[in-house]
Design an enzyme around this catalytic site. Structure first.
Site, PDB file in Angstrom:
ATOM      1  CG  HIS A 214      -1.777   1.190   1.382  1.00 56.36           C
ATOM      2  ND1 HIS A 214      -3.108   1.213   1.019  1.00 56.36           N
ATOM      3  CD2 HIS A 214      -1.514   2.434   1.860  1.00 56.36           C
ATOM      4  CE1 HIS A 214      -3.617   2.412   1.249  1.00 56.36           C
ATOM      5  NE2 HIS A 214      -2.666   3.166   1.774  1.00 56.36           N
ATOM      6  CD  GLU A 215       1.681   3.548   3.788  1.00 61.43           C
ATOM      7  OE1 GLU A 215       1.849   4.583   3.114  1.00 61.43           O
ATOM      8  OE2 GLU A 215       0.732   3.424   4.597  1.00 61.43           O
ATOM      9  CG  HIS A 218       0.283   6.039  -0.818  1.00 58.46           C
ATOM     10  ND1 HIS A 218      -0.858   6.317  -1.528  1.00 58.46           N
ATOM     11  CD2 HIS A 218      -0.144   5.686   0.432  1.00 58.46           C
ATOM     12  CE1 HIS A 218      -1.927   6.144  -0.750  1.00 58.46           C
ATOM     13  NE2 HIS A 218      -1.516   5.745   0.435  1.00 58.46           N
ATOM     14  CG  HIS A 224      -6.081   6.269   0.127  1.00 59.63           C
ATOM     15  ND1 HIS A 224      -6.152   7.080   1.223  1.00 59.63           N
ATOM     16  CD2 HIS A 224      -5.053   5.419   0.340  1.00 59.63           C
ATOM     17  CE1 HIS A 224      -5.189   6.734   2.073  1.00 59.63           C
ATOM     18  NE2 HIS A 224      -4.506   5.731   1.557  1.00 59.63           N
ATOM     19  CB  CYS A 230      -8.371  -1.807  -4.333  1.00 65.14           C
ATOM     20  SG  CYS A 230      -6.808  -1.325  -5.044  1.00 65.14           S
ATOM     21  CB  CYS A 249      -9.081  -2.712  -8.012  1.00 61.07           C
ATOM     22  SG  CYS A 249      -8.789  -0.982  -8.444  1.00 61.07           S
TER      23      CYS A 249
END
Ligand SMILES: [Zn+2]
Ligand SMILES: [Zn+2]
Length: 310
Positions: A214-215, A218, A224, A230, A249
């Protein structure tokens, strides 16, 4: 906040045009029945408290995000403080996972010790746990950013705080400077005084994998996700982040593919191998189902039985 999940047509539009793409990639970006809409947020969930405009594929392109290139081609992980020595070596597993996920070389740097004179620590008044000041870590990372780094991410089992007046923070990053620091401390049930169940190592690994991708997402300029369930969905509490999937996704996968340009089949195969190895059974089942859709069951089976490759 009054967030309404997007309609099926809005979700499709967010994926962007797939015209002219190779057949396999086009199929990979077709949601079929493998991707569900983002659910309506419950009170206290991320989208109930944070306004998120969302970022379609086209908006992502317009934002001119950081992209790996011939020089900046490696993801660096910087362990900060000690990691517990269990059956799973967390840093090694995360290295392998990030390599498969982003289809880029990943290198783990020698551990940065907490006794480094440039790192401020404190004992938190409430938890009585040691915490590290994130801004000190970010300064060290900026000063040590390798020339071939796409990004440099410090990871730690210690708790973090961003400034003296704050109780704690999960992580902090500078996207422009391509550095970040993230803590997995609060993903260990023991942090809250809860009992560690039999497979807690797997639980911590899966949570850490999720935070890391996730990070790192970014870092690639992915904002987001408000379209599908997702890994790029925001989350406000542990239950919400636990309910988030590990996969990207089609909107977010299209973005990452645009930046890195990997072979989608090889990427899915490498992820499948990893999930099998570490026992993420639901995740490997999902991937096998997804590859069945993309390639057809026979070709999918053949691919999943092959050995790993980059
Ligand atoms: Zn985020
Ligand atoms: Zn997404």
């Amino acid at each position: 906040m009054d967030f309404k999940p997007p309609t099926a047509a809005e979700r499709l539009k967010a994926i962007g045009s797939t015209e002219g793409l190779e057949e396999i990639l086009r199929k990979t970006l077709e949601p079929a029945d493998d991707f569900e809409s983002i659910p309506t947020p419950q009170p206290g969930d991320w989208l109930a408290v944070h306004y998120e405009p969302g970022q379609t594929f086209d908006e992502f392109i317009k934002s001119k995000p950081n992209r790996p290139d011939k020089t900046r081609k490696k993801i660096y992980l910087q362990p900060l403080g000690e990691f517990p020595k269990g059956q799973i070596t967390l840093t090694e597993a995360l290295k392998e996972y990030a390599g498969a996920y982003f289809a880029m070389p990943v290198e783990v740097l020698p551990t940065l010790s907490l006794s480094d004179k440039n790192i401020t620590t404190r004992i938190n008044n409430y938890t009585k746990n040691r915490q590290i000041l994130t801004t000190d870590v970010l300064t060290i990372l900026k000063d040590n950013l390798p020339a071939d780094a796409f990004c440099l991410l410090a990871i730690t089992m210690e708790d973090l705080y961003p400034e003296p007046s704050w109780n704690f923070v999960f992580g902090q990053a500078s996207l422009i400077e391509r550095v970040g620091v993230y803590s997995f401390a609060r993903y260990d049930p023991a942090f809250y005084g809860d009992k560690r169940e039999k497979d807690y190592e797997k639980l911590i690994l899966r949570r850490s994998c999720k935070v890391l991708v996730h990070e790192t997402g970014h870092m690639f300029g992915l904002q987001h996700c408000i379209f599908f369930r997702c890994v790029m969905n925001g989350s406000n509490h542990l239950k919400e982040s636990d309910s988030r999937p590990l996969y990207l996704c089609p909107v977010c996968l299209h973005k990452l593919h645009h930046s890195v340009g990997f072979d989608v089949t090889i990427r899915y195969k490498n992820l499948y191998r990893f999930y099998q190895k570490v026992g993420f059974d639901n995740d490997s089942r999902w991937l096998a189902h997804r590859l069945d859709f993309i390639l057809g069951p026979t070709a999918s089976r053949t691919i999943l039985e092959q050995k790993n490759e980059q």
